[in-house]
Design a protein around this motif. Structure first.
Motif, PDB file in Angstrom:
ATOM      1  N   GLY A 113       0.827  -1.204   0.000  1.00  0.00           N
ATOM      2  CA  GLY A 113       0.000   0.000   0.000  1.00  0.00           C
ATOM      3  C   GLY A 113       0.860   1.252   0.000  1.00  0.00           C
ATOM      4  N   ALA A 114       0.278   2.339  -0.533  1.00  0.00           N
ATOM      5  CA  ALA A 114       0.992   3.623  -0.569  1.00  0.00           C
ATOM      6  C   ALA A 114       1.284   4.113   0.850  1.00  0.00           C
ATOM      7  CB  ALA A 114       0.164   4.653  -1.320  1.00  0.00           C
ATOM      8  N   LYS A 115       0.484   3.647   1.793  1.00  0.00           N
ATOM      9  CA  LYS A 115       0.716   4.023   3.190  1.00  0.00           C
ATOM     10  C   LYS A 115       2.101   3.556   3.625  1.00  0.00           C
ATOM     11  CE  LYS A 115      -2.955   4.304   6.050  1.00  0.00           C
ATOM     12  NZ  LYS A 115      -4.009   3.913   6.974  1.00  0.00           N
ATOM     13  N   LEU A 169       4.840   5.645   1.915  1.00  0.00           N
ATOM     14  CA  LEU A 169       5.059   6.943   2.574  1.00  0.00           C
ATOM     15  C   LEU A 169       5.879   6.765   3.859  1.00  0.00           C
ATOM     16  CD1 LEU A 169       1.471   8.292   1.967  1.00  0.00           C
ATOM     17  CD2 LEU A 169       3.547   9.505   1.283  1.00  0.00           C
ATOM     18  N   TRP A 229      -4.343  14.554   4.778  1.00  0.00           N
ATOM     19  CA  TRP A 229      -4.788  13.176   5.031  1.00  0.00           C
ATOM     20  C   TRP A 229      -4.249  12.756   6.407  1.00  0.00           C
ATOM     21  CZ3 TRP A 229      -1.703   8.369   3.882  1.00  0.00           C
ATOM     22  CH2 TRP A 229      -2.465   7.219   4.140  1.00  0.00           C
ATOM     23  N   TYR A 258      -0.505  11.487   7.396  1.00  0.00           N
ATOM     24  CA  TYR A 258       0.755  12.223   7.171  1.00  0.00           C
ATOM     25  C   TYR A 258       1.392  12.715   8.482  1.00  0.00           C
ATOM     26  CZ  TYR A 258      -0.710  12.683   2.198  1.00  0.00           C
ATOM     27  OH  TYR A 258      -1.117  12.464   0.906  1.00  0.00           O
ATOM     28  N   ASN A 294      -0.131  16.730  -2.139  1.00  0.00           N
ATOM     29  CA  ASN A 294      -1.113  15.664  -2.380  1.00  0.00           C
ATOM     30  C   ASN A 294      -2.197  16.202  -3.320  1.00  0.00           C
ATOM     31  OD1 ASN A 294      -3.825  14.254  -0.415  1.00  0.00           O
ATOM     32  ND2 ASN A 294      -2.793  13.360  -2.155  1.00  0.00           N
ATOM     33  N   ASN A 299      -6.875  14.349  -0.516  1.00  0.00           N
ATOM     34  CA  ASN A 299      -7.804  13.828   0.490  1.00  0.00           C
ATOM     35  C   ASN A 299      -7.574  14.694   1.738  1.00  0.00           C
ATOM     36  OD1 ASN A 299      -9.277  12.351   2.322  1.00  0.00           O
ATOM     37  ND2 ASN A 299      -8.026  10.506   2.200  1.00  0.00           N
ATOM     38  N   ASP A 342       2.214  12.762  -3.327  1.00  0.00           N
ATOM     39  CA  ASP A 342       1.260  11.654  -3.216  1.00  0.00           C
ATOM     40  C   ASP A 342       0.206  11.819  -4.310  1.00  0.00           C
ATOM     41  OD1 ASP A 342      -0.699   9.838  -2.572  1.00  0.00           O
ATOM     42  OD2 ASP A 342      -0.734  10.297  -0.429  1.00  0.00           O
ATOM     43  N   ILE A 348      -1.951   9.399  -5.472  1.00  0.00           N
ATOM     44  CA  ILE A 348      -2.749   8.168  -5.497  1.00  0.00           C
ATOM     45  C   ILE A 348      -4.131   8.347  -6.132  1.00  0.00           C
ATOM     46  CG2 ILE A 348      -3.717   8.373  -3.153  1.00  0.00           C
ATOM     47  CD1 ILE A 348      -2.914   5.271  -2.982  1.00  0.00           C
ATOM     48  N   TYR A 349      -4.655   9.592  -6.143  1.00  0.00           N
ATOM     49  CA  TYR A 349      -5.970   9.823  -6.773  1.00  0.00           C
ATOM     50  C   TYR A 349      -5.832  10.354  -8.198  1.00  0.00           C
ATOM     51  CZ  TYR A 349      -7.902   9.230  -2.095  1.00  0.00           C
ATOM     52  OH  TYR A 349      -8.264   8.711  -0.878  1.00  0.00           O
ATOM     53  N   SER A 383      -4.894   1.131  -4.967  1.00  0.00           N
ATOM     54  CA  SER A 383      -6.089   1.128  -4.114  1.00  0.00           C
ATOM     55  C   SER A 383      -7.248   1.917  -4.713  1.00  0.00           C
ATOM     56  CB  SER A 383      -5.755   1.729  -2.751  1.00  0.00           C
ATOM     57  OG  SER A 383      -4.993   0.826  -2.002  1.00  0.00           O
ATOM     58  N   LYS A 384      -6.980   3.148  -5.116  1.00  0.00           N
ATOM     59  CA  LYS A 384      -8.080   4.043  -5.497  1.00  0.00           C
ATOM     60  C   LYS A 384      -8.416   3.923  -6.976  1.00  0.00           C
ATOM     61  CE  LYS A 384      -7.286   5.563  -1.309  1.00  0.00           C
ATOM     62  NZ  LYS A 384      -8.147   5.604  -0.146  1.00  0.00           N
ATOM     63  N   ARG A 401      -3.538  -4.304  -1.073  1.00  0.00           N
ATOM     64  CA  ARG A 401      -2.363  -3.656  -0.489  1.00  0.00           C
ATOM     65  C   ARG A 401      -1.172  -3.613  -1.439  1.00  0.00           C
ATOM     66  NH1 ARG A 401      -4.046  -0.682   1.183  1.00  0.00           N
ATOM     67  NH2 ARG A 401      -2.484  -0.014   2.662  1.00  0.00           N
TER      68      ARG A 401
HETATM   69  C1  LIG Z   1      -4.047  10.637   0.183  1.00  0.00           C
HETATM   70  C2  LIG Z   1      -3.848   9.196   0.435  1.00  0.00           C
HETATM   71  N1  LIG Z   1      -2.613   8.691   0.321  1.00  0.00           N
HETATM   72  C3  LIG Z   1      -2.367   7.393   0.551  1.00  0.00           C
HETATM   73  C4  LIG Z   1      -3.382   6.542   0.919  1.00  0.00           C
HETATM   74  C5  LIG Z   1      -3.009   5.102   1.205  1.00  0.00           C
HETATM   75  O1  LIG Z   1      -3.504   4.221   0.275  1.00  0.00           O
HETATM   76  P1  LIG Z   1      -3.090   2.671   0.282  1.00  0.00           P
HETATM   77  O2  LIG Z   1      -2.220   2.433   1.450  1.00  0.00           O
HETATM   78  O3  LIG Z   1      -4.382   1.928   0.351  1.00  0.00           O
HETATM   79  O4  LIG Z   1      -2.362   2.450  -1.013  1.00  0.00           O
HETATM   80  C6  LIG Z   1      -4.679   7.020   1.064  1.00  0.00           C
HETATM   81  C7  LIG Z   1      -5.765   6.135   1.531  1.00  0.00           C
HETATM   82  O5  LIG Z   1      -6.799   6.535   1.981  1.00  0.00           O
HETATM   83  C8  LIG Z   1      -4.928   8.385   0.812  1.00  0.00           C
HETATM   84  O6  LIG Z   1      -6.154   8.901   0.918  1.00  0.00           O
END
Ligand SMILES: Cc1ncc(COP(=O)(O)O)c(C=O)c1O
Length: 399
Positions: free
Chosen positions: A99-101, A104, A125, A128, A171, A175, A203, A205-206, A236-237, A245
Motif C-alpha cells: 500500500g501507498a501508506k 510513505l 490526510w 501524514y 497531495n 484527500n 502523493d 494516489i488519486y 487502491s483508489k 495492499r
Molecule cells: C491521500 C492518500 N494517500 C495514501 C493513501 C493510502 O492508500 P493505500 O495504502 O491503500 O495504497 C490514502 C488512503 O486513503 C490516501 O487517501
C-alpha cells in the motif's frame, strides 16, 4: 511498573475511528445507515486482476519475491509513469510496498532525522502528520481554506520554510478536500521548492480520479526536482483494490535501494499474489469510472449549494467533498419530543447526523479542519439520493 515507549505515547488515535466505531455499531444493531465515510471506491476489483491472483495461487506463485516487488511489475509501473506522467524511471528506481501508506512511511523513515521539518498543507490526510512524527519529524502545517480552493500559494509555501525544512508534501488530487493543483500552480510551487535543498513527497494516489482538469506530477518540472522527488502512487483508489495492499514509490535510486533494505527488515515483499493482480490491473483504468464519479460529485455538490450555512469550492478530483459547516455551530436541533440540542462543534454535528439522520460522514478535526466534514461519494447514486434527503430534513430541523 513497565513503561511503554515515548513513541507509543505520541501516537494519536484517529479521531475518525470514533465515528467509524459508532457507525459500525449502529449498522450491526440493524439501523439503516447511509455510510458516506468510506475512503474506497465501491466498484469491484478488475476481473483480470482477480483472475491473475487466482492463477498465482494455483500456480504456486506464493513464495517470497524480491523485496521491492517482482521486476515485471516494476517494469510495468515504469511504463505507466512514462505513458501517463511523462516521467522516466528505471525499475531500480521503483519500490513496491504493501500500500501507498507503507511507501510513505518508508520515505519518511529514510529522510527524516529528529527535529527535521516537513511542510504539510492543511487540511491533510490523517496519516501524514502521524507518520512524520513517528519518524521523529515535525509537521509544519500551512493552513488553507475555501478561499484558495484548499490550495497553498507559492508565498505561503516560502513562509513555511526554515533551516530545518527537510521535505514538502504535495497531495493532488487531495484527500480530504478533492482539490487539484493545475499544472501552472504546480510549476509555481516547484519554482519555489527548487530554491531550497529539500525533498518533495508527491502523493498522486488519486491521479486518475480527476474531472475536467489535468494532473501534473511535480517531478516533471525539472531534472533537479526529479532528483529530489518521491512520486507515490498505488492500486487502491484507481483500480478499486484497497484490500490487495499494493502501492509504490519512484524516487532517487540510492534512497529507493535503502528503502528496500528497510522494508527487508520490516515486512519484506508485498504479497506475491497481490503483485500478480496489480500487474494485470496496470493500464486498465476504466474511463467510465471517472464519468460515474463526476456525475455523483455534481449531484452532491448541487445539493450542498442549496443548504443554507454550508459552503465548499468545487472539488476537481478524488471522491470527496469537504464542506464548511462552521456557521451551524451554536444552532439548535429540534427533537421529536420538543427538546432542543445545541450544536457545540462540527464534530458534534457529525454525531447528530449519524444518530438522528442516520448518515455517516467524517468530522474534519482529524484532517486538521474542525469546521468541515468529509463526504465520500464513492457509493451508489441511490445511496447518495437517500443521504441527501436525510441531511436536508435534518438541516430543516435546525433553528
Ligand atoms: C491521500 C492518500 N494517500 C495514501 C493513501 C493510502 O492508500 P493505500 O495504502 O491503500 O495504497 C490514502 C488512503 O486513503 C490516501 O487517501
Amino acid at each position: 511498573m513497565l513503561q511503554r515507549s515515548d513513541r507509543a505515547n505520541a501516537i494519536s488515535a484517529s479521531p475518525t475511528l470514533a465515528i467509524d466505531a459508532k457507525t459500525k455499531a449502529l449498522m450491526a444493531s440493524g439501523v439503516d445507515i447511509v455510510n458516506l465515510s468510506v475512503g474506497e471506491p465501491d466498484f469491484p476489483t478488475p476481473e483480470r486482476a482477480s483472475l491473475a491472483a487466482i492463477a498465482a495461487i494455483t500456480g504456486n506463485f506464493t513464495k517470497y519475491t524480491a523485496v521491492g516487488g517482482i521486476v515485471e511489475l516494476r517494469r510495468g509501473i515504469a511504463e505507466k509513469l512514462w505513458k501517463d506522467n511523462q516521467l522516466q524511471y528505471d525499475p531500480e528506481e521503483i519500490i513496491v510496498s504493501a500500500g501507498a501508506k507503507q511507501s510513505l512511511y518508508n520515505i519518511f523513515m529514510m529522510i527524516l532525522n529528529p527535529g527535521d521539518e516537513v511542510v504539510l498543507p492543511s487540511p491533510y490526510w490523517v496519516s501524514y502528520p502521524e507518520q512524520i512524527k513517528l519518524c521523529g519529524g515535525v509537521p509544519i502545517l500551512v493552513r488553507t481554506d475555501e478561499s484558495t480552493g484548499f490550495k497553498i500559494t507559492p508565498e505561503r509555501l516560502r513562509e513555511a520554510f526554515s533551516a530545518k525544512t527537510k521535505a514538502v508534501l504535495i497531495n493532488s488530487p487531495g484527500n480530504p478536500t478533492g482539490a487539484v493543483y493545475t499544472p501552472d500552480e504546480i510549476r509555481a510551487l516547484a519554482g519555489v521548492i527548487e530554491e531550497y535543498p529539500v525533498y518533495v513527497v508527491s502523493d498522486e494516489i488519486y491521479e486518475q480520479l480527476i474531472y475536467g482538469v489535468e494532473h501534473y506530477s511535480i517531478a516533471r518540472y525539472s531534472d533537479t526536482l526529479r532528483a529530489r522527488s518521491f512520486v507515490v502512487n498505488g492500486f487502491s483508489k484507481t483500480h478499486a483494490m484497497t484490500g490487495w495492499r499494493v502501492g509504490y514509490v519512484a524516487g532517487p535510486r540510492d534512497l529507493v535501494g535503502t528503502m528496500a533494505s528497510f522494508q527487508s527488515h520490516t515486512t519484506a515483499n508485498p504479497s506475491s499474489i497481490s503483485q500478480k493482480a496489480a500487474l494485470a490491473a496496470l493500464g486498465t483504468f476504466d474511463i467510465h469510472t471517472r464519468d460515474e464519479f463526476r456525475k455523483r460529485r455534481d449531484f452532491v455538490l448541487a445539493q450542498i449549494e442549496q443548504w443554507p450555512g454550508l459552503s465548499c469550492p468545487r472539488p476537481d478530483g478524488a471522491f470527496y467533498i469537504f464542506p464548511n459547516a462552521g456557521s451551524l455551530v451554536g444552532s439548535f436541533l429540534r427533537r421529536q419530543d420538543g427538546r432542543r440540542d445545541r450544536i457545540d462543534s462540527v464534530d458534534h454535528l457529525c454525531e447528530l447526523l449519524l444518530s438522528e439522520a442516520h448518515v455517516s460522514v467524517v468530522p474534519g478535526t482529524g484532517f486538521g479542519a474542525p469546521d468541515n466534514f468529509r463526504i465520500s461519494y464513492a457509493t451508489s447514486m441511490t445511496n447518495l439520493q437517500t443521504a441527501m434527503q436525510r441531511i436536508s430534513s435534518f438541516l430543516a430541523r435546525l433553528e
